[in-house]
Design a protein around this motif. Sequence first.
Motif, PDB file in Angstrom:
ATOM      1  N   ILE A 161       0.839  -1.207   0.000  1.00 46.39           N
ATOM      2  CA  ILE A 161       0.000   0.000   0.000  1.00 46.39           C
ATOM      3  C   ILE A 161       0.873   1.256   0.000  1.00 46.39           C
ATOM      4  O   ILE A 161       0.612   2.218  -0.733  1.00 46.39           O
ATOM      5  N   ALA A 162       1.946   1.241   0.813  1.00 47.28           N
ATOM      6  CA  ALA A 162       2.823   2.401   0.898  1.00 47.28           C
ATOM      7  C   ALA A 162       3.556   2.649  -0.413  1.00 47.28           C
ATOM      8  O   ALA A 162       3.749   3.805  -0.819  1.00 47.28           O
ATOM      9  N   ASP A 164       2.482   1.915  -3.428  1.00 45.57           N
ATOM     10  CA  ASP A 164       1.506   2.489  -4.363  1.00 45.57           C
ATOM     11  C   ASP A 164       1.258   3.963  -4.047  1.00 45.57           C
ATOM     12  O   ASP A 164       1.179   4.797  -4.955  1.00 45.57           O
ATOM     13  N   PHE A 165       1.159   4.286  -2.762  1.00 41.11           N
ATOM     14  CA  PHE A 165       0.961   5.681  -2.365  1.00 41.11           C
ATOM     15  C   PHE A 165       2.158   6.534  -2.780  1.00 41.11           C
ATOM     16  O   PHE A 165       1.999   7.646  -3.310  1.00 41.11           O
ATOM     17  N   HIS A 168       2.087   7.128  -6.676  1.00 41.10           N
ATOM     18  CA  HIS A 168       0.998   7.853  -7.340  1.00 41.10           C
ATOM     19  C   HIS A 168       0.506   9.096  -6.593  1.00 41.10           C
ATOM     20  O   HIS A 168      -0.131   9.947  -7.209  1.00 41.10           O
ATOM     21  N   ARG A 169       0.791   9.207  -5.305  1.00 38.25           N
ATOM     22  CA  ARG A 169       0.126  10.276  -4.543  1.00 38.25           C
ATOM     23  C   ARG A 169       1.053  11.069  -3.630  1.00 38.25           C
ATOM     24  O   ARG A 169       0.572  11.803  -2.771  1.00 38.25           O
ATOM     25  N   SER A 170       2.363  10.946  -3.808  1.00 45.10           N
ATOM     26  CA  SER A 170       3.249  11.546  -2.810  1.00 45.10           C
ATOM     27  C   SER A 170       4.223  12.581  -3.363  1.00 45.10           C
ATOM     28  O   SER A 170       5.098  13.040  -2.638  1.00 45.10           O
ATOM     29  N   GLU A 182       9.412   4.864  -3.007  1.00 43.42           N
ATOM     30  CA  GLU A 182       8.650   3.784  -3.647  1.00 43.42           C
ATOM     31  C   GLU A 182       9.484   2.514  -3.729  1.00 43.42           C
ATOM     32  O   GLU A 182       9.015   1.418  -3.379  1.00 43.42           O
TER      33      GLU A 182
END
Length: 226
Positions: A161-162, A164-165, A168-170, A182
């Motif tokens: 989960i981390a 992927d975060f 895409h979102r950090s 990542e």
Amino acid sequence: MKNPRFLKVFTPVTVMCLFFLLAIIPAGLLLPPEWGRENGPIENAQVLIIILTCIAAVTASRCDVGSTATKQLMGYSVPILIIIALRELSWGRVFYPNGTDGFLPLKALWYGKYVYPIIGITLLFILAIMVFKRLYKEIVHWAKNGRFPIVEVVILVVSLIAADFAEHRSHSILGNRQTLFEELFELTMYFSLLSLYVNLGFNKVFQPNHRDNVPNGEQASNIRLL
């Protein structure tokens, strides 16, 4: 009393998983951002760990722990692990630099057009074997009756989960260290996968066919890995 499905077992590889997880933030802040690039040290370490997981799977498929179906599952998972390793190597693109600090696109390589068809055929072959030999029943049996090392399962899920975060979102949070974080999370994820293979492949405590062989009070103390 019913035996627990998830065990807290701290083997050497489990401790290494925890070390990787706890080291991610300081490593992500201290290591050079370029270490997270394609064909960088972190990605190469991921490939090394996947190769070690392949070796663990092959060895587990030949040892005396677990049922015949379990050992077959270990063996047939090796091609999937190899595909994962090749993906981390960008399907071999890392061996073809373009001279501008990058790599040639897959379609420009002589074998590029064969990569995805070969992967598709390999996965279909494994699926056919699973159906023909009814190995899917062993997976269901594991899901219902097997035991699992809770530490590795949690680390794998959290790292997935981390990663992927981070991907895409950090960017607004991590800036030029986004890719490094990542890759560090993916490294931890692959190490937890290796630990899962070691525990599930070599330890009778986790085998469905051995559920009643070890008394509750001795489950953790009787474990001998690596």
